[in-house]
Design a protein around this motif. Structure first.
Motif, short mmCIF file in Angstrom:
data_model
loop_
_atom_site.label_atom_id
_atom_site.label_comp_id
_atom_site.label_asym_id
_atom_site.label_seq_id
_atom_site.Cartn_x
_atom_site.Cartn_y
_atom_site.Cartn_z
N VAL A 102 84.42 63.40 80.89
CA VAL A 102 83.87 63.98 79.66
C VAL A 102 82.41 63.56 79.47
N LEU A 103 82.13 62.28 79.67
CA LEU A 103 80.75 61.80 79.51
C LEU A 103 79.82 62.43 80.55
N ASP A 104 80.30 62.65 81.76
CA ASP A 104 79.49 63.31 82.78
C ASP A 104 79.19 64.75 82.38
N TRP A 105 80.19 65.45 81.82
CA TRP A 105 79.95 66.82 81.35
C TRP A 105 78.90 66.84 80.25
N ILE A 106 78.93 65.83 79.36
CA ILE A 106 77.93 65.75 78.29
C ILE A 106 76.55 65.50 78.88
N ALA A 107 76.46 64.56 79.84
CA ALA A 107 75.18 64.24 80.47
C ALA A 107 74.60 65.44 81.20
N GLN A 108 75.48 66.29 81.74
CA GLN A 108 75.04 67.48 82.48
C GLN A 108 74.72 68.66 81.57
N GLY A 109 74.94 68.47 80.26
CA GLY A 109 74.68 69.55 79.31
C GLY A 109 75.78 70.58 79.23
N LYS A 110 76.94 70.30 79.83
CA LYS A 110 78.06 71.26 79.80
C LYS A 110 78.89 71.12 78.53
N LEU A 111 78.80 69.97 77.87
CA LEU A 111 79.47 69.73 76.61
C LEU A 111 78.44 69.23 75.61
N ALA A 112 78.57 69.69 74.37
CA ALA A 112 77.65 69.24 73.31
C ALA A 112 78.47 68.92 72.06
N PRO A 113 79.08 67.74 71.99
CA PRO A 113 79.89 67.38 70.83
C PRO A 113 79.08 67.48 69.54
N ARG A 114 79.73 67.99 68.53
CA ARG A 114 79.06 68.24 67.26
C ARG A 114 79.18 67.03 66.35
N ILE A 115 78.07 66.58 65.79
CA ILE A 115 78.06 65.48 64.83
C ILE A 115 77.74 66.04 63.45
N HIS A 116 78.65 65.81 62.52
CA HIS A 116 78.44 66.27 61.14
C HIS A 116 77.31 65.50 60.48
N PRO A 152 81.32 53.17 80.93
CA PRO A 152 79.86 53.19 80.88
C PRO A 152 79.33 54.51 80.33
N ILE A 153 78.25 54.44 79.55
CA ILE A 153 77.62 55.62 78.98
C ILE A 153 76.49 56.06 79.91
N PRO A 154 76.51 57.30 80.39
CA PRO A 154 75.44 57.76 81.28
C PRO A 154 74.10 57.86 80.56
N ASP A 155 73.02 57.79 81.34
CA ASP A 155 71.69 58.00 80.78
C ASP A 155 71.63 59.39 80.15
N GLY A 156 70.93 59.46 79.04
CA GLY A 156 70.77 60.74 78.37
C GLY A 156 71.83 61.05 77.34
N VAL A 157 72.87 60.21 77.24
CA VAL A 157 73.92 60.39 76.24
C VAL A 157 73.74 59.31 75.17
N SER A 158 73.60 59.71 73.92
CA SER A 158 73.37 58.74 72.86
C SER A 158 74.63 57.99 72.51
N GLU A 159 74.47 56.81 71.91
CA GLU A 159 75.63 56.05 71.44
C GLU A 159 76.38 56.82 70.35
N ALA A 160 75.66 57.54 69.50
CA ALA A 160 76.32 58.30 68.44
C ALA A 160 77.29 59.32 69.02
N VAL A 161 76.84 60.05 70.04
CA VAL A 161 77.71 61.04 70.68
C VAL A 161 78.84 60.35 71.43
N ALA A 162 78.51 59.31 72.21
CA ALA A 162 79.52 58.63 73.03
C ALA A 162 80.60 57.99 72.18
N SER A 163 80.26 57.57 70.98
CA SER A 163 81.24 56.89 70.13
C SER A 163 82.36 57.82 69.68
#
Length: 324
Positions: free
Chosen positions: A282-296, A107-118
Motif C-alpha cells: 500500500v505504501l509503495d502504491w502511494i509513493a508511486q502516485g497510484k493511491l492518494a488517501p484522503r485526509i479530512h 518503513p515509510i517510503p520517501d515522498g510519503v508524509s507521516e500524516a498520510v502514512a499514519s
C-alpha cells in the motif's frame, strides 16, 4: 511527554492533555517519536467503554501512528534509529512517544508524509487483506462495494481497481456515488432509489458480481448476496448499519458461493508478517502516485476533542489526523 488521556468513560469530551513519563522499549520493541496519529470511529466508542477492546484507565486513543524510531529494545534488528515508520498499535497512539512491537512497524517510503502514512493501516489494511488474502480477487472480476463512500469502502474501491477489477460502488446518494467515481468506481448503484439486487444484476448482464465487499450489513447484505455470481465470494467486513443480518443459508447452496469473514485485527495478530507485506504494498502504491488517501483535516494534539467530534458527528470525509 504530552499525552491525551481518557480517565473516565465519558467519550471524547472527557479527554485531557497531561505530561507523563516517556515509555522505554522492552525486548522486541521500538520507541517511536510520534509525528502523526490517525483517528477512527472506534475511538469515539473506546472512550465510552463501548468498543470490543476495553483498555484499563487511563489510556490514550488512536490506533494508528507514524513517526521516527527513537530507541531500540534489547535484541531488536531489522530497523534502525531515525528510520521513519508507520505502525498499528491498537490504542495509545495519541501521545508524543509510543512503544510498538518491531514486527508491527513498516518503513515509510520517501515522498510519503507521516500524516498520510499514519492513516492507512485500518482502512487500506482491511481492504487489501479482504480482497487479496480472503477474497482471492482476480483481474477482470467484478466487485460490488457496499458502503462505498465511507473510509473503508473507498479504500476497497481503490484497492480493487489497482488489482484490476471492475468496481461497482453501492451507496445511498448521488453525491456519495460521485465521490466513489472520483476514487475509481466504474459503475454505481444508489440503493436508496433503486433495487440493489436488480441494479447489480443489470450492471453484470444478469450474471451477478464475483465478489461482494460488505461494510454495511443490514438489509443490503441479503440483496447483494442474491445478486452474486455462481461461485462468488461474499466478504463480511463490518456492520456500519448497526444491524447484523441473518442470511438464509440456502442462498449459499443455490449460488455455490462462499461467505468469508474478514477480521483484519485478528489476522494482524496471527500473521504480522503478512500484514507488513500488505502495508509495504500500500505504501509503495502511494509513493508511486497510484493511491492518494484522503485526509479530512489535521489537528494538534491539544485539539483531540474537536478532532474526534468531527468523527462523532459523521462529518469527516477522509482521515482525521493528529499532528504532533
Amino acid at each position: 511527554m504530552k499525552a491525551a488521556l481518557c480517565k473516565s468513560l465519558d467519550g471524547p469530551a472527557g479527554l485531557v492533555i497531561e505530561d507523563i513519563a516517556a515509555p522505554q522499549p522492552g525486548p522486541g520493541e521500538v520507541l517511536i517519536a510520534v509525528k502523526a496519529a490517525a483517528l477512527n470511529f472506534f475511538d469515539t466508542l473506546i472512550t465510552r467503554g463501548k468498543y470490543q477492546s476495553k483498555p484499563d484507565l487511563p489510556f490514550s486513543p488512536a490506533a494508528e501512528v507514524a513517526g521516527v524510531i527513537e530507541a531500540l529494545g534489547p535484541g531488536v534488528t531489522g530497523v534502525r534509529m531515525g528510520e521513519r515508520v508507520a505502525a498499528y498499535v491498537g490504542w495509545g497512539g495519541a501521545r508524543e512517544k509510543v512503544v510498538a512491537k518491531v514486527d508491527a512497524v513498516v518503513p515509510i517510503p520517501d515522498g510519503v508524509s507521516e500524516a498520510v502514512a499514519s492513516g492507512i493501516s485500518v482502512t487500506y489494511g482491511t481492504a487489501i487483506h479482504g480482497l487479496k488474502d480472503r477474497g482471492h480477487l482476480k483481474a477482470g472480476e467484478t466487485v460490488a462495494v457496499l458502503g462505498a463512500a465511507g473510509g473503508a469502502g473507498l479504500a476497497a474501491v481503490e484497492i480493487a481497481k489497482l488489482m484490476g477489477a471492475r468496481v461497482i460502488a453501492v451507496a445511498s446518494s448521488a453525491e456519495k456515488l460521485a465521490v466513489c467515481r472520483e476514487h475509481g468506481a466504474d459503475e454505481a448503484v444508489n440503493y436508496a432509489s433503486a433495487d440493489l439486487k436488480d441494479g447489480l444484476r443489470a450492471l453484470t448482464g444478469g450474471r451477478g458480481v464475483d465478489v461482494v465487499y460488505d461494510c454495511v450489513g443490514g438489509d443490503s447484505s441479503e440483496a447483494a448476496l442474491r445478486a452474486i455470481a455462481w461461485q462468488g465470494r461474499f466478504l463480511v467486513v463490518g456492520f456500519a448499519s448497526g444491524d447484523i443480518p441473518k442470511i438464509p443459508l440456502n442462498l449459499l447452496l443455490l449460488k455455490g458461493c462462499d461467505a468469508i469473514g474478514v477480521f483484519w485485527g485478528e489476522a494482524v495478530k496471527r500473521d504480522p508478517g503478512a500484514n507488513r507485506a500488505n502495508m509495504r504494498q500500500v505504501l509503495d502504491w502511494i509513493a508511486q502516485g497510484k493511491l492518494a488517501p484522503r485526509i479530512h483535516g489535521t489537528y494538534p494534539l491539544a485539539d483531540i476533542r474537536e478532532a474526534l467530534g468531527v468523527i462523532d458527528r459523521r462529518e469527516a470525509v477522509g482521515k482525521v489526523v493528529l499532528a504532533l
